[in-house]
Design an enzyme around this catalytic site. Structure first.
Site, mmCIF file in Angstrom:
data_model
loop_
_atom_site.group_PDB
_atom_site.id
_atom_site.type_symbol
_atom_site.label_atom_id
_atom_site.label_comp_id
_atom_site.label_asym_id
_atom_site.label_seq_id
_atom_site.Cartn_x
_atom_site.Cartn_y
_atom_site.Cartn_z
ATOM 1 C CE LYS A 120 -4.223 -1.921 1.839
ATOM 2 N NZ LYS A 120 -3.884 -3.444 1.741
HETATM 3 C C1 PLP Z 1 -4.455 -4.645 1.348
HETATM 4 C C2 PLP Z 1 -3.819 -5.676 1.121
HETATM 5 C C3 PLP Z 1 -4.149 -6.712 0.074
HETATM 6 C C4 PLP Z 1 -5.455 -6.744 -0.683
HETATM 7 O O1 PLP Z 1 -5.398 -5.694 -1.772
HETATM 8 P P1 PLP Z 1 -6.391 -5.250 -2.581
HETATM 9 O O2 PLP Z 1 -6.260 -4.150 -3.253
HETATM 10 O O3 PLP Z 1 -7.424 -4.680 -1.297
HETATM 11 O O4 PLP Z 1 -7.115 -6.334 -3.186
HETATM 12 C C5 PLP Z 1 -3.491 -7.736 0.081
HETATM 13 N N1 PLP Z 1 -2.331 -8.289 0.794
HETATM 14 C C6 PLP Z 1 -1.793 -7.124 1.757
HETATM 15 C C7 PLP Z 1 -0.725 -7.491 2.640
HETATM 16 C C8 PLP Z 1 -2.661 -5.980 1.968
HETATM 17 O O5 PLP Z 1 -2.044 -5.076 2.739
#
Ligand code: PLP
Length: 516
Positions: A120
């Site tokens: 993120k």
């Molecule tokens: C947020 C997250 C996801 C999922 O991603 P999306 O964009 O919500 O599909 C997968 N793995 C980790 C470690 C995350 O923080």
């Protein structure tokens, strides 16, 4: 402003174009829909050659330029925003591609080299700078003594979103951040990552309640239009278009890194499949936009845990909301509905049952979303499902297989590669696909690695504890994490989960910051 650089709502029945700035600063459209670009540009046919040696930052600039009008952010400013956003990453490549030597043709795209060790960061480092850029510009035009424009970001987290948002927005001018999380229900490392950020504009609220209570409260704050008008409540979850946009870059970057790593003979007729651990569908949706721009992608594969609404949809065409969320080894993917799936649906409906008409697509989708909230389910036409399946496939991975995959990967790679549980869901999916892929020998699989294993110590230690010589402290835990427990903490414990209490806390903190 050219038509390709305005945005519209997925639920709108009339054409109401908004600027990139408005789409990013408001997050959600007034009709409850999500913003999508009015048009997706097609890259010139020679881009695969011309872009092949560009750095991550240069690629990011080129991609962003296609979705943001130069009249909104001029070239020089956009370049600076990009450079600033990725200067905080620990590797020059930003998102390096590594090969797992346990398999032919299996690669991992490491997305966890940002400040909070989660994918993120790639988007939220950029979003923070973008918020600051727009606010600084607005406020520069104000007269002495006039009220400054601010944004009050309010978000709920069960882990990764909170810390990535905090690190993206800390110390940004005219931005205040309130992150709500359930007391005692996030991992200790994740809590430390958030509460040790001491900047004045960052507020972590530990709430006596569940993650759903936190999320509910955030929705209530957004829907309180008087409060929202006054304090300009902003969104940092992946409904915000800027997050999706910033993630498109690494699909291109991974492709070019792969080509560089391959022997000459394998570069021709290259087939690449991306496998993406998915929750709210933001990460993989960026891959869809990459394909629409022209990146040659054979398939996008959705990897889900036992919260498998997306996998069930691909098998049946029914989008059927589960009544409860299951707690799994991969908590960042524990969801009942996948918020960004709405964006993909809009494109698929537009191309099939809406006969190419934007407004008709908005009308059909608005009805589906209303059915989802009243009945918990809707079903798309067979041709809409077929359209989606022409780009996507999916697999569901159990907790048991998630743990086993962490173990197997450690045992079968020569460097004892350690997966986090989310990434393990992706690797397990890739392996399931490869086992039945008639073209497995000539197809490259790129699995996206979404978090560093140190963030999920419990599952990782449980899976690897039996190996002789395995040490969490030495092999997994980054030096930075070891220091966290020595830093002072700033947390506000909140006993009640009613709207009035939370709003009062927000106003009190804003006034301490002298923002109101
Ligand atoms: C947020 C997250 C996801 C999922 O991603 P999306 O964009 O919500 O599909 C997968 N793995 C980790 C470690 C995350 O923080």
């Amino acid at each position: 402003m050219s038509a390709s650089q305005t945005y519209r709502s997925t639920r709108s029945k009339v054409d109401q174009a908004v600027s990139f700035e408005d789409a990013v600063m408001t997050g959600l459209a007034k009709d409850g829909g999500l913003f999508v670009p009015s048009q997706i540009p097609k890259l010139p046919s020679d881009f695969l050659e011309k872009w092949s040696d560009l750095s991550f930052e240069e690629l990011a600039f080129n991609i962003l330029r296609n979705f943001i009008a130069a009249s909104e952010i001029p070239d020089a400013d956009l370049k600076l925003l990009v450079e600033k956003s990725y200067s905080t990453f620990r590797t020059k490549d930003v998102t390096p591609l590594v090969k797992l030597d346990s398999h032919d043709n299996l690669y991992l795209l490491e997305l966890f080299h940002g400040p909070t060790y989660a994918f993120k960061d790639v988007a939220l480092q950029f979003v923070g700078n973008l918020f600051e850029y727009f606010l600084t510009r607005k406020n520069a035009a104000k007269k002495e003594g006039e009220q400054r424009d601010i944004i009050t970001v309010v978000g709920a987290t069960s882990g990764d979103t909170g810390s990535a948002a905090i690190y993206g927005l800390r110390n940004k001018k005219d931005v205040s951040v309130f992150i709500l999380y359930p007391t005692g229900r996030i991992s200790p490392i994740q809590e430390l990552q958030m509460t040790t950020v001491l900047d004045d504009n960052i507020h972590t609220l530990s709430l006596k309640g569940t993650f759903d209570d936190c999320q509910d409260l955030v929705k209530q704050v957004f829907n309180d239009s008087k409060f929202n008008d006054k304090y300009h409540v902003g969104a940092i979850n992946s409904i915000n278009w800027a997050r999706i946009l910033a993630q498109i870059t690494y699909y291109f970057h991974a492709y070019f890194q792969l080509v560089k790593q391959l022997p000459e003979a394998e570069k021709k007729n290259l087939k690449v499949k991306y496998v993406v651990p998915s929750g709210n569908f933001g990460d993989i949706l960026a891959g869809f936009f990459a394909t629409q721009l022209g990146l040659p992608v054979e398939e996008l594969v959705i990897a889900t845990n036992e919260n498998d609404i997306l996998d069930r949809f691909l098998n049946t065409g029914k989008y059927d909301k589960a009544s409860t969320v299951k707690a799994t080894f991969s908590p960042a993917m524990d969801i009942c509905v996948s918020s960004n799936f709405e964006r993909l649906l809009w494109y698929a409906i537009k191309a099939t049952t809406a006969g190419g008409d934007d407004n008709k697509a908005g009308e059909i989708l608005a009805q589906f979303m209303s059915d989802l909230s009243s009945k918990g389910i809707f079903e798309v036409a067979p041709e809409t499902l077929a359209k989606i399946k022409s780009d996507f496939d999916s697999r569901m991975i159990t907790n048991e297989l998630t743990g086993a995959t962490i173990k197997d990967t450690y045992a079968s790679t020569s460097n004892h590669y350690i997966l986090d549980p989310h990434t393990a869901v992706g690797i397990a999916t890739a392996q399931k696909k490869m086992a039945v892929d008639p073209e497995a020998k000539s197809t490259k699989y790129i699995a996206l690695s979404t978090a560093h294993p140190a963030k999920f110590s419990e599952v990782v230690n449980e899976s690897l504890g039996g190996f002789e010589g395995y040490s969490f402290e030495d092999q997994v835990l980054p030096e930075e994490f070891k220091q966290l427990s020595n830093i002072p903490k700033k947390i506000k414990l909140v006993e009640s989960t009613d709207l009035a209490t939370i709003e009062a806390i927000i106003v009190e903190e804003l006034s301490k910051e002298k923002k109101v």
